[in-house]
Design a protein around this motif. Structure first.
Motif, PDB file in Angstrom:
ATOM      1  N   HIS A   7      -2.276  13.553   2.879  1.00 46.20           N
ATOM      2  CA  HIS A   7      -0.902  13.454   3.388  1.00 46.20           C
ATOM      3  C   HIS A   7      -0.580  12.013   3.783  1.00 46.20           C
ATOM      4  CE1 HIS A   7       2.789  14.605   5.445  1.00 46.20           C
ATOM      5  NE2 HIS A   7       2.385  13.879   6.469  1.00 46.20           N
ATOM      6  N   GLU A   8      -1.496  11.343   4.444  1.00 45.51           N
ATOM      7  CA  GLU A   8      -1.285   9.947   4.838  1.00 45.51           C
ATOM      8  C   GLU A   8      -1.171   9.049   3.614  1.00 45.51           C
ATOM      9  OE1 GLU A   8      -4.047   8.461   7.702  1.00 45.51           O
ATOM     10  OE2 GLU A   8      -4.076  10.334   8.834  1.00 45.51           O
ATOM     11  N   VAL A   9      -2.000   9.316   2.614  1.00 47.80           N
ATOM     12  CA  VAL A   9      -1.961   8.525   1.383  1.00 47.80           C
ATOM     13  C   VAL A   9      -0.601   8.668   0.700  1.00 47.80           C
ATOM     14  CG1 VAL A   9      -2.885   8.340  -0.960  1.00 47.80           C
ATOM     15  CG2 VAL A   9      -4.448   8.558   0.974  1.00 47.80           C
ATOM     16  N   ILE A  10      -0.131   9.895   0.571  1.00 47.10           N
ATOM     17  CA  ILE A  10       1.154  10.141  -0.087  1.00 47.10           C
ATOM     18  C   ILE A  10       2.287   9.496   0.697  1.00 47.10           C
ATOM     19  CG2 ILE A  10       2.835  11.909  -0.723  1.00 47.10           C
ATOM     20  CD1 ILE A  10       0.441  11.656  -2.616  1.00 47.10           C
ATOM     21  N   GLU A  11       2.232   9.567   2.000  1.00 45.36           N
ATOM     22  CA  GLU A  11       3.272   8.958   2.839  1.00 45.36           C
ATOM     23  C   GLU A  11       3.362   7.455   2.582  1.00 45.36           C
ATOM     24  OE1 GLU A  11       4.648   9.537   7.415  1.00 45.36           O
ATOM     25  OE2 GLU A  11       2.560   8.912   7.131  1.00 45.36           O
ATOM     26  N   GLN A  12       2.214   6.787   2.544  1.00 48.42           N
ATOM     27  CA  GLN A  12       2.211   5.357   2.281  1.00 48.42           C
ATOM     28  C   GLN A  12       2.611   5.050   0.841  1.00 48.42           C
ATOM     29  OE1 GLN A  12       1.879   3.042   4.554  1.00 48.42           O
ATOM     30  NE2 GLN A  12       2.146   1.384   3.073  1.00 48.42           N
ATOM     31  N   ILE A  31      -3.623   0.786  -1.497  1.00 49.48           N
ATOM     32  CA  ILE A  31      -3.836   2.041  -0.776  1.00 49.48           C
ATOM     33  C   ILE A  31      -5.319   2.347  -0.649  1.00 49.48           C
ATOM     34  CG2 ILE A  31      -3.389   4.523  -0.836  1.00 49.48           C
ATOM     35  CD1 ILE A  31      -0.648   3.867  -2.015  1.00 49.48           C
ATOM     36  N   SER A  32      -6.096   2.025  -1.654  1.00 50.93           N
ATOM     37  CA  SER A  32      -7.548   2.194  -1.529  1.00 50.93           C
ATOM     38  C   SER A  32      -8.091   1.332  -0.401  1.00 50.93           C
ATOM     39  CB  SER A  32      -8.238   1.824  -2.849  1.00 50.93           C
ATOM     40  OG  SER A  32      -7.875   2.709  -3.881  1.00 50.93           O
ATOM     41  N   ASP A  33      -7.565   0.119  -0.259  1.00 50.47           N
ATOM     42  CA  ASP A  33      -7.981  -0.754   0.842  1.00 50.47           C
ATOM     43  C   ASP A  33      -7.631  -0.155   2.201  1.00 50.47           C
ATOM     44  OD1 ASP A  33      -9.114  -2.658  -0.761  1.00 50.47           O
ATOM     45  OD2 ASP A  33      -7.397  -4.026  -0.725  1.00 50.47           O
ATOM     46  N   MET A  34      -6.490   0.494   2.276  1.00 49.65           N
ATOM     47  CA  MET A  34      -6.080   1.114   3.530  1.00 49.65           C
ATOM     48  C   MET A  34      -7.087   2.153   4.002  1.00 49.65           C
ATOM     49  SD  MET A  34      -1.997   1.871   3.264  1.00 49.65           S
ATOM     50  CE  MET A  34      -2.153   2.942   4.686  1.00 49.65           C
ATOM     51  N   PHE A  35      -7.655   2.867   3.039  1.00 52.47           N
ATOM     52  CA  PHE A  35      -8.551   3.974   3.368  1.00 52.47           C
ATOM     53  C   PHE A  35      -9.990   3.635   2.965  1.00 52.47           C
ATOM     54  CE2 PHE A  35      -4.307   5.671   2.968  1.00 52.47           C
ATOM     55  CZ  PHE A  35      -4.212   6.539   4.046  1.00 52.47           C
ATOM     56  N   TYR A  36     -10.337   2.389   3.130  1.00 48.11           N
ATOM     57  CA  TYR A  36     -11.649   1.902   2.688  1.00 48.11           C
ATOM     58  C   TYR A  36     -12.806   2.600   3.395  1.00 48.11           C
ATOM     59  CZ  TYR A  36     -12.160  -0.682   7.059  1.00 48.11           C
ATOM     60  OH  TYR A  36     -12.297  -1.010   8.389  1.00 48.11           O
ATOM     61  N   ASN A  37     -12.565   3.114   4.610  1.00 50.47           N
ATOM     62  CA  ASN A  37     -13.664   3.715   5.371  1.00 50.47           C
ATOM     63  C   ASN A  37     -13.708   5.238   5.260  1.00 50.47           C
ATOM     64  OD1 ASN A  37     -11.343   4.163   6.790  1.00 50.47           O
ATOM     65  ND2 ASN A  37     -12.203   3.709   8.802  1.00 50.47           N
ATOM     66  N   GLU A  38     -12.892   5.790   4.369  1.00 50.71           N
ATOM     67  CA  GLU A  38     -12.888   7.242   4.192  1.00 50.71           C
ATOM     68  C   GLU A  38     -13.956   7.659   3.180  1.00 50.71           C
ATOM     69  OE1 GLU A  38     -11.276   9.555   5.790  1.00 50.71           O
ATOM     70  OE2 GLU A  38     -10.225   8.083   7.057  1.00 50.71           O
ATOM     71  N   GLU A  39     -14.800   8.582   3.577  1.00 51.29           N
ATOM     72  CA  GLU A  39     -15.811   9.086   2.652  1.00 51.29           C
ATOM     73  C   GLU A  39     -15.154   9.991   1.606  1.00 51.29           C
ATOM     74  OE1 GLU A  39     -18.958  11.024   4.689  1.00 51.29           O
ATOM     75  OE2 GLU A  39     -19.485   9.270   5.920  1.00 51.29           O
ATOM     76  N   LYS A 219      -5.001 -13.767  -2.209  1.00 59.62           N
ATOM     77  CA  LYS A 219      -5.117 -12.313  -2.284  1.00 59.62           C
ATOM     78  C   LYS A 219      -4.229 -11.668  -1.240  1.00 59.62           C
ATOM     79  CE  LYS A 219      -9.775 -11.973  -4.156  1.00 59.62           C
ATOM     80  NZ  LYS A 219      -9.360 -11.271  -5.371  1.00 59.62           N
ATOM     81  N   ARG A 220      -3.662 -10.525  -1.600  1.00 61.31           N
ATOM     82  CA  ARG A 220      -2.868  -9.760  -0.663  1.00 61.31           C
ATOM     83  C   ARG A 220      -3.781  -9.170   0.402  1.00 61.31           C
ATOM     84  NH1 ARG A 220      -0.862  -7.188  -4.240  1.00 61.31           N
ATOM     85  NH2 ARG A 220      -2.261  -5.421  -4.299  1.00 61.31           N
ATOM     86  N   LYS A 221      -3.399  -9.331   1.666  1.00 56.64           N
ATOM     87  CA  LYS A 221      -4.213  -8.794   2.746  1.00 56.64           C
ATOM     88  C   LYS A 221      -4.136  -7.276   2.761  1.00 56.64           C
ATOM     89  CE  LYS A 221      -2.182 -11.146   5.964  1.00 56.64           C
ATOM     90  NZ  LYS A 221      -1.779 -11.631   7.291  1.00 56.64           N
ATOM     91  N   PRO A 222      -5.260  -6.594   2.823  1.00 54.53           N
ATOM     92  CA  PRO A 222      -5.231  -5.139   2.947  1.00 54.53           C
ATOM     93  C   PRO A 222      -4.462  -4.716   4.183  1.00 54.53           C
ATOM     94  CG  PRO A 222      -7.458  -5.905   2.474  1.00 54.53           C
ATOM     95  CD  PRO A 222      -6.634  -7.119   2.796  1.00 54.53           C
ATOM     96  N   PHE A 223      -3.780  -3.588   4.079  1.00 54.51           N
ATOM     97  CA  PHE A 223      -2.961  -3.080   5.177  1.00 54.51           C
ATOM     98  C   PHE A 223      -3.722  -3.000   6.473  1.00 54.51           C
ATOM     99  CE2 PHE A 223      -1.239   0.353   7.735  1.00 54.51           C
ATOM    100  CZ  PHE A 223       0.114   0.145   7.682  1.00 54.51           C
ATOM    101  N   TRP A 224      -4.991  -2.563   6.403  1.00 56.82           N
ATOM    102  CA  TRP A 224      -5.759  -2.346   7.639  1.00 56.82           C
ATOM    103  C   TRP A 224      -6.069  -3.635   8.358  1.00 56.82           C
ATOM    104  CZ3 TRP A 224     -10.548  -4.678   7.423  1.00 56.82           C
ATOM    105  CH2 TRP A 224     -11.065  -4.942   6.152  1.00 56.82           C
ATOM    106  N   LYS A 225      -5.940  -4.780   7.685  1.00 54.78           N
ATOM    107  CA  LYS A 225      -6.218  -6.042   8.337  1.00 54.78           C
ATOM    108  C   LYS A 225      -5.010  -6.573   9.123  1.00 54.78           C
ATOM    109  CE  LYS A 225      -9.980  -7.638   5.408  1.00 54.78           C
ATOM    110  NZ  LYS A 225     -10.491  -8.715   4.530  1.00 54.78           N
ATOM    111  N   PHE A 226      -3.887  -5.858   9.052  1.00 56.25           N
ATOM    112  CA  PHE A 226      -2.723  -6.286   9.810  1.00 56.25           C
ATOM    113  C   PHE A 226      -2.859  -5.891  11.286  1.00 56.25           C
ATOM    114  CE2 PHE A 226      -0.567  -5.617   5.593  1.00 56.25           C
ATOM    115  CZ  PHE A 226      -0.501  -6.949   5.292  1.00 56.25           C
ATOM    116  N   TRP A 227      -3.798  -5.051  11.602  1.00 58.84           N
ATOM    117  CA  TRP A 227      -3.858  -4.501  12.962  1.00 58.84           C
ATOM    118  C   TRP A 227      -4.926  -5.212  13.775  1.00 58.84           C
ATOM    119  CZ3 TRP A 227       0.174  -1.579  13.841  1.00 58.84           C
ATOM    120  CH2 TRP A 227       0.807  -0.963  12.771  1.00 58.84           C
TER     121      TRP A 227
END
Length: 227
Positions: A7-12, A31-39, A219-227
């Motif tokens: 659901h989060e992936v589709i939203e983004q 989007i893969s970068d956003m969820f890099y830590n998901e198994e 390189k484009r910064k992954p979304f998760w690095k904005f936080w």
């Protein structure tokens, strides 16, 4: 891959497709970068979703009235660039990103003997508002040297150029507030055009070879690095 992650992936993904800047490969990487830590992250499922939703968005775009608000925004920003005001589309995720991107390209131009008056930009958080329930696009701006008098001239030029291109613009005349495009109808599909660094350089230094392409190839910064 659990359902709430999907659901989060589709939203983004839906947001990025509406923004209209990323092609299929960009979307997969971002989007893969956003969820890099998901198994057990299912990239094949994501590829299918990207393909289906991009095609749907492209088909819907065939019925859009032309020129779109984005088409007119490009004309406005291109005009500002020609007037030596750097104008960047989707400049990072936050105000800090936008300011940083503008500073980098001003330095690049300065190194090639091109002086500018100032800059303007909008970032990803601004785009999220533009596709929201009360669609508004905020434009950040300043003079190249943060001089208030020059910044006022830059802001007035931005407002006039946006209005000339048919936008309803709100600005209270204070340098403490950003310029606001009201009731924007954000319609854009991916076209593989760089409306950021490359466009500015193409307009202002078309005949100057770029020896140091660090900026263009950053390189484009992954979304998760904005936080």
């Amino acid at each position: 891959m659990i359902q709430n992650i999907k659901h989060e992936v589709i939203e983004q993904l839906e947001k990025e497709i509406l923004f209209g800047f990323y092609n299929a490969n960009d979307l997969l990487e971002t989007i893969s970068d956003m969820f890099y830590n998901e198994e057990n992250f299912d990239e094949n499922w994501l590829k299918d979703e990207i393909d289906t939703r991009l095609k749907k968005h492209q088909k819907e775009s065939l019925n859009w009235a032309k020129p779109t608000d984005f088409d007119r925004l490009v004309l406005a920003f291109d005009s500002l660039i020609k007037d030596k005001i750097i104008a960047l589309h989707k400049a990072g995720y936050t105000r800090q990103d936008g300011e940083g991107d503008c500073a980098e390209i001003i330095e690049e131009l300065n190194n090639n003997g091109i002086k500018v008056l100032g800059y303007c930009y909008y970032h990803t958080q601004d785009l999220e508002r533009a596709i929201g329930d009360e669609p508004t696009l905020f434009i950040g701006y300043d003079s190249y040297n943060h001089n208030d008098e020059l910044a006022m001239d830059v802001a007035n030029k931005i407002v006039k150029t946006l209005e000339t291109n048919g936008f309803k613009v709100n600005w209270n005349g204070s340098l403490e507030t950003r310029i606001q495009i009201s009731a924007i109808n954000w319609q854009k599909t991916v076209d593989n055009i760089d409306y950021n660094y490359s466009r500015v350089l193409d307009i202002l230094q078309p005949n100057i070879p770029i020896e140091d392409d660090t900026i263009l190839n950053r390189k484009r910064k992954p979304f998760w690095k904005f936080w």
